[in-house]
Design an enzyme around this catalytic site. Structure first.
Site, PDB file in Angstrom:
ATOM      1  N   LYS A  29      -8.156  -8.472  10.247  1.00  0.00           N
ATOM      2  CA  LYS A  29      -8.295  -7.501  11.344  1.00  0.00           C
ATOM      3  C   LYS A  29      -9.320  -7.951  12.376  1.00  0.00           C
ATOM      4  CE  LYS A  29      -6.057  -3.584   9.519  1.00  0.00           C
ATOM      5  NZ  LYS A  29      -5.890  -2.164   9.400  1.00  0.00           N
ATOM      6  N   LYS A  36       3.102  -8.836   5.790  1.00  0.00           N
ATOM      7  CA  LYS A  36       3.528  -7.513   5.334  1.00  0.00           C
ATOM      8  C   LYS A  36       3.991  -6.664   6.532  1.00  0.00           C
ATOM      9  CE  LYS A  36      -0.571  -4.667   5.610  1.00  0.00           C
ATOM     10  NZ  LYS A  36      -1.131  -3.426   5.225  1.00  0.00           N
ATOM     11  N   LYS A  71       2.010  -1.508  11.008  1.00  0.00           N
ATOM     12  CA  LYS A  71       2.059  -0.816  12.304  1.00  0.00           C
ATOM     13  C   LYS A  71       1.685  -1.764  13.426  1.00  0.00           C
ATOM     14  CE  LYS A  71       0.036   2.955   9.861  1.00  0.00           C
ATOM     15  NZ  LYS A  71      -1.285   3.173   9.275  1.00  0.00           N
TER      16      LYS A  71
HETATM   17  N1  AQP Z   1       4.028  -3.367   3.999  1.00  0.00           N
HETATM   18  C1  AQP Z   1       3.576  -2.587   3.040  1.00  0.00           C
HETATM   19  N2  AQP Z   1       4.180  -2.601   1.817  1.00  0.00           N
HETATM   20  C2  AQP Z   1       3.742  -1.788   0.820  1.00  0.00           C
HETATM   21  N3  AQP Z   1       2.701  -0.919   0.963  1.00  0.00           N
HETATM   22  C3  AQP Z   1       2.079  -0.868   2.150  1.00  0.00           C
HETATM   23  N4  AQP Z   1       1.052  -0.133   2.624  1.00  0.00           N
HETATM   24  C4  AQP Z   1       0.808  -0.447   3.925  1.00  0.00           C
HETATM   25  N5  AQP Z   1       1.672  -1.403   4.315  1.00  0.00           N
HETATM   26  C5  AQP Z   1       2.474  -1.682   3.255  1.00  0.00           C
HETATM   27  C6  AQP Z   1       0.341   0.846   1.829  1.00  0.00           C
HETATM   28  O1  AQP Z   1       0.293   2.050   2.582  1.00  0.00           O
HETATM   29  C7  AQP Z   1      -0.908   2.760   2.251  1.00  0.00           C
HETATM   30  C8  AQP Z   1      -1.584   3.227   3.508  1.00  0.00           C
HETATM   31  O2  AQP Z   1      -2.202   2.146   4.106  1.00  0.00           O
HETATM   32  P1  AQP Z   1      -3.129   2.241   5.367  1.00  0.00           P
HETATM   33  O3  AQP Z   1      -3.513   3.563   5.757  1.00  0.00           O
HETATM   34  O4  AQP Z   1      -4.243   1.271   5.149  1.00  0.00           O
HETATM   35  O5  AQP Z   1      -2.153   1.705   6.370  1.00  0.00           O
HETATM   36  P2  AQP Z   1      -2.223   0.310   6.863  1.00  0.00           P
HETATM   37  O6  AQP Z   1      -2.303  -0.674   5.715  1.00  0.00           O
HETATM   38  O7  AQP Z   1      -3.291   0.301   7.893  1.00  0.00           O
HETATM   39  O8  AQP Z   1      -0.860   0.210   7.485  1.00  0.00           O
HETATM   40  P3  AQP Z   1      -0.534  -0.961   8.313  1.00  0.00           P
HETATM   41  O9  AQP Z   1       0.802  -0.704   8.836  1.00  0.00           O
HETATM   42  O10 AQP Z   1      -0.738  -2.229   7.581  1.00  0.00           O
HETATM   43  O11 AQP Z   1      -1.582  -0.830   9.503  1.00  0.00           O
HETATM   44  P4  AQP Z   1      -2.316  -1.979  10.218  1.00  0.00           P
HETATM   45  O12 AQP Z   1      -1.269  -2.750  10.928  1.00  0.00           O
HETATM   46  O13 AQP Z   1      -3.251  -1.252  11.145  1.00  0.00           O
HETATM   47  O14 AQP Z   1      -3.024  -2.763   9.172  1.00  0.00           O
HETATM   48  C9  AQP Z   1      -1.758   1.811   1.404  1.00  0.00           C
HETATM   49  O15 AQP Z   1      -1.681   2.191   0.047  1.00  0.00           O
HETATM   50  C10 AQP Z   1      -1.117   0.478   1.604  1.00  0.00           C
HETATM   51  O16 AQP Z   1      -1.226  -0.346   0.455  1.00  0.00           O
END
Ligand code: AQP
Length: 326
Positions: free
Chosen positions: A111, A192, A195
Site C-alpha cells: 500500500k 488478489k 477495490k
Molecule cells: N481477493 C480476495 N479474496 C479473498 N478474500 C479477500 N478479502 C479481501 N480481498 C479478498 C477479505 O475481505 C475482508 C475485508 O478486507 P478489507 O476490509 O481489508 O478489504 P480490503 O482487503 O481492503 O479489500 P481490498 O479490495 O483488497 O481493498 P484494497 O484494494 O484497498 O486493499 C478480509 O477478511 C480480507 O481477507
C-alpha cells in the site's frame, strides 16, 4: 461459546473477493458462535479519501453486510469509531510491537507504494487491528488468506503483552476458508481481486449487473494451452475461475475441472453461478438502502453491546500495564 470477531473497511464497493473470502463465512458462522462484526472506519482513515466517503461508506457497508446475511439480532454488528476503546487499546498495542515487526508487513509494503503520502497510521495499521481483535477476547477471526500475517502479529503482540504484564488477552486463531480464500483479479490473476485494482474489469462488484458480470468473466485472462486443470502455479487464470465456480457452488475446484474440455463453457458456468449467488444479495441491499435510519438504529444497538465487552477488556489492560486507575 466460541467468540468470533472480524472487520471490514468502508472503502469502495464490496467485491466477490470480500464476499467469498470473508463475509459469506461471517453470515454462516453467526448462528453457532458469539460473533462480533465491525465496520472498521478508523482503518479507512489510513489513506486519504474523498470527503464524506468514510461516513457514507460505513452506512452502505453495514447495509451490504446485512444483505449478505448478517442479522444484527443474532450477531453484534457495529462501527469501530463508535467504540472508543479501539483507539485507546491501539496505543498500548503500538507500544508493544516493534518497528521491525511492522516493517515486515507485506500489506504496508504494497500500500505504501501506491500512495504519495504514507501516513504513520498506515504503518501502525496492524496495531489497531490487533486492538480490534483482542478487545473482544476473540477465539476465531474469519478472514481471507491476505490477512494471515496480520493475525500472526496480533498473536505475537498478545503473547508478548501477556508474558510481560500478566494474562490479559486471549490468543486468536485465523479461520481461512478452503475455497475462496484468495480470489484473484480476473485481468491479472497474479494479484488478489481488490477495490484498488488497476483494471475495473478485473474485479466483480457485488452490485455489478448480470451483463457486466458476464462480460468481465468472459474476458478473464486465461492462457493458450486450452487445458482445464486446477494448477495455480502454471494456470492462474483458469484456476481462479475454477476456484470462483467451486466457491460459488460449494464444490471442490480440482474435481470441477474434469467437467470441462474448453474455457468457454467454464467461463459461462462461472458467470451463471456468480450471478445466481449475487442476485438475492442485490435485491436485499436495494430494500435496506431505502431505510438508513433503521440501519443507524441497528448499528447503535450493536455499539452498545460491543462497548460492554470492550470496556471490560480495556480496564483489565489498563490495570495490568500499570497505569494509575482513576
Ligand atoms: N481477493 C480476495 N479474496 C479473498 N478474500 C479477500 N478479502 C479481501 N480481498 C479478498 C477479505 O475481505 C475482508 C475485508 O478486507 P478489507 O476490509 O481489508 O478489504 P480490503 O482487503 O481492503 O479489500 P481490498 O479490495 O483488497 O481493498 P484494497 O484494494 O484497498 O486493499 C478480509 O477478511 C480480507 O481477507
Amino acid at each position: 461459546m466460541t467468540r468470533v470477531f472480524s472487520g471490514i473497511q468502508p472503502t469502495g464497493e464490496q467485491h466477490l473477493g470480500n464476499f467469498l473470502g470473508a463475509t459469506r463465512n461471517w453470515a454462516r458462522r453467526q448462528h453457532e458462535t458469539d460473533a462480533f462484526f465491525c465496520v472498521v472506519d478508523l482503518h479507512a482513515l489510513t489513506i486519504k479519501l474523498p470527503d464524506g466517503e468514510v461516513r457514507d461508506g460505513s452506512l452502505r457497508l453495514a447495509q451490504m453486510l446485512m444483505a449478505v446475511g448478517l442479522d444484527p439480532e443474532v450477531c453484534t454488528l457495529f462501527v469501530q469509531s463508535h467504540v472508543r476503546e479501539h483507539a485507546e487499546l491501539a496505543w498500548l498495542m503500538q507500544c508493544n510491537v516493534s518497528f521491525g515487526e511492522l516493517s515486515r508487513m507485506t500489506q504496508f509494503k504494497d500500500k505504501s507504494d501506491q500512495h504519495a503520502f504514507v501516513s504513520a497510521g498506515l504503518f501502525t495499521y496492524p496495531a489497531l487491528q490487533a486492538a480490534d481483535i483482542l478487545l473482544y477476547d476473540t477465539n476465531e477471526v474469519p478472514v481471507g488468506d491476505d490477512q494471515r500475517q496480520h493475525i500472526e502479529i496480533t498473536r505475537d503482540i498478545a503473547d508478548r503483552f501477556n508474558s510481560h504484564y500478566g494474562e490479559t488477552f486471549v490468543l486468536p486463531e485465523a479461520v481461512i476458508p478452503e475455497t475462496g480464500a484468495r480470489v484473484m483479479d480476473l485481468q491479472n490473476p497474479g494479484n488478489k481481486m481488490s477495490k484498488s485494482s488497476e483494471s475495473p474489469k478485473g474485479t466483480i462488484g457485488l452490485l455489478d449487473d448480470p451483463k457486466q458480470i458476464e462480460k468481465k468473466i468472459k474476458s478473464a485472462v486465461t492462457d493458450t494451452d486450452g487445458e482445464v486443470r486446477f494448477d495455480f502455479a502454471q494456470k492462474p487464470g483458469v484456476s481462479n475461475l475454477l476456484s470462483i465456480l467451486g466457491a460459488a457452488t460449494d464444490r471442490d475446484p480440482a474435481s470441477l475441472a474434469v467437467d470441462y474440455a474448453q474455457y468457454g463453457p467454464l467461463k459461462a458456468d462461472t458467470a451463471a453461478a456468480v450471478i445466481e449467488l449475487i442476485e438475492p444479495i442485490q435485491a436485499r441491499y436495494r430494500e435496506l438502502e431505502s431505510d438508513p435510519a433503521e440501519t443507524a438504529r441497528l448499528l447503535a444497538m450493536g455499539a452498545d453491546k460491543a462497548r460492554e465487552i470492550a470496556a471490560a477488556t480495556m480496564d483489565r489492560a489498563r490495570t495490568n500495564v500499570g497505569l494509575l486507575i482513576d
